[in-house]
Design an enzyme around this catalytic site. Structure first.
Site, short mmCIF file in Angstrom:
data_model
loop_
_atom_site.label_atom_id
_atom_site.label_comp_id
_atom_site.label_asym_id
_atom_site.label_seq_id
_atom_site.Cartn_x
_atom_site.Cartn_y
_atom_site.Cartn_z
N CYS A 73 0.87 -1.19 0.00
CA CYS A 73 0.00 0.00 0.00
C CYS A 73 0.89 1.22 0.00
O CYS A 73 1.71 1.39 -0.91
CB CYS A 73 -0.96 -0.03 1.18
SG CYS A 73 -0.19 -0.14 2.81
N ARG A 133 -2.21 -0.86 5.55
CA ARG A 133 -3.39 -1.35 4.84
C ARG A 133 -3.10 -2.71 4.22
O ARG A 133 -3.96 -3.59 4.15
CB ARG A 133 -3.80 -0.35 3.75
CG ARG A 133 -4.53 0.87 4.26
CD ARG A 133 -4.87 1.83 3.14
NE ARG A 133 -3.75 2.69 2.77
CZ ARG A 133 -3.78 3.59 1.78
NH1 ARG A 133 -4.87 3.74 1.05
NH2 ARG A 133 -2.74 4.35 1.53
#
Lengths: 75, 288
Positions: B237, B242
């Site tokens: 990410c 994430r």
């Protein structure tokens, strides 16, 4: 203390979708504004009413989002 | 739980409410927004700040082994403790913390499905009391770097075509329209994505209440982008949190054998001189 009056709603600020989460803890309303897709927190505010907490969060989120630059990305 | 490959890695909010005071269980909150814990947390939960307690604060790296041992020990966590982690943004940094604990060999670490969002939405109890657990002795193993991708491995994998790349950022970050999530400082010199990466935003793995989708739904989601576990997967990410969430979904909910989290992510790749970058919407998921 329990979380009460929890509510989420989606608004748009400066063309960006923003999620507003508000709830009451005791006598204080807490509001968190985050940018929907990435989900990063933009503002965390408090107020004596839901409206006050949300207004502060929207104001701060608007300041931050106004700094976001959009670049040409091709096709 | 929803036919997951490793259902033991997830617990419900009900389970946490019932086990929060179990001496063999330690509940830990890890948020993106490090002020959230102070506002109120699951009673009995301790809080870890990702930006100061879950990374090397001098060089860019995960927490060094000795510091992890110190953190867990001072949190009252021994090698046999069941650690349940939860946090805001549907467990972004909770998953990051879990990933690090797995790297250092902790056997029983789980996520609270739905994270802080679900706990709040259910109107559950919050506490501002900060627990002071008795210190424990902790011995970490590893690091198990088979769970992590470093830049040379990513470069080799790209050249050889041996891995599936999953970019879990938003479509606008993927195309290069924006260089950071809206409202956050730009932290890279170039926008776009690693060539051949598929854009499967992390949030697509979640239901509206923050819980993970069922195994069938997850399988369909990733398979629709050609990610079916036949090839090893590199998830990335912007800074690796994430993608920890997606790493968890692929590894423990779908049971893919080889999934690695490239925590250097776009803040590394997007700042490299000469690194190949693809821009535009060509590879964005049609469902984005």
């Amino acid at each position: 203390m329990k979380v009460e009056e929890y509510r989420e709603r989606r608004i748009e600020i400066g063309g960006w979708p923003v999620n507003l989460t508000t709830y009451r803890l005791g006598e204080v309303f807490h509001c968190k504004a985050d940018n929907v897709s990435p989900g990063a927190a933009l503002a965390r505010t408090t107020g004596t009413t839901r409206e006050e907490a949300e207004m502060k969060a929207v104001e701060r989120a608007g300041e931050l989002l106004a700094r976001t630059r959009v670049h040409a990305a091709g096709s | 739980m929803a036919n997951y490959a490793h259902p033991e890695t997830l617990v419900s909010t009900d389970w946490v409410a019932q086990h929060a005071s179990d001496p063999n269980v330690r509940i830990v909150e890890v948020d993106v927004d490090t002020k959230a814990y102070d506002e109120g947390h699951v009673p009995g939960a301790i809080g870890w700040a990702w930006s100061s307690q879950l990374c090397d604060t001098v060089r860019r790296d995960i927490l060094p082994k000795e510091q992890l041992e110190e953190l867990l020990g001072s949190s009252g966590i021994s090698n046999d403790t069941t650690v349940v982690i939860y946090g805001d943004n549907n467990n972004w940094f909770a998953a990051w913390a879990l990933w690090q604990l797995k790297i250092y060999g902790h056997k029983d670490v789980r996520l609270m499905n739905g994270g802080r969002k679900k706990w709040l939405a259910e109107g559950r109890e919050l506490s501002t009391e900060i627990p002071k657990p008795a210190a424990a002795r902790y011995h970490a193993s590893g690091p198990d770097n088979s769970l992590r991708a470093f830049l040379p491995q990513v470069q080799d994998a790209l050249e050889a075509g041996t891995y599936a790349f999953v970019d879990v950022r938003s479509p606008q970050e993927f195309t290069g329209e924006i260089l950071a999530p809206p409202g956050l400082p730009e932290t890279c010199q170039r926008g776009g994505h690693i060539p051949a990466a598929r854009n499967i935003p992390w949030g697509k793995a979640c239901n509206d209440d923050g819980t993970f989708k069922s195994a069938d739904e997850l399988q369909a989601l990733y398979a629709s982008e050609g990610v079916d576990g036949t090839k090893p997967v590199i998830a990335y990410c912007r800074i690796g949190e994430r993608s920890s969430h997606t790493w968890f979904a692929l590894k423990y909910l779908l049971g893919f054998n080889k999934v690695v989290n490239y925590d250097g992510s776009w803040t590394e790749w997007g700042n490299l001189v000469g690194a190949p970058v693809e821009k535009g919407k060509a590879a964005v998921s049609a469902k984005a």
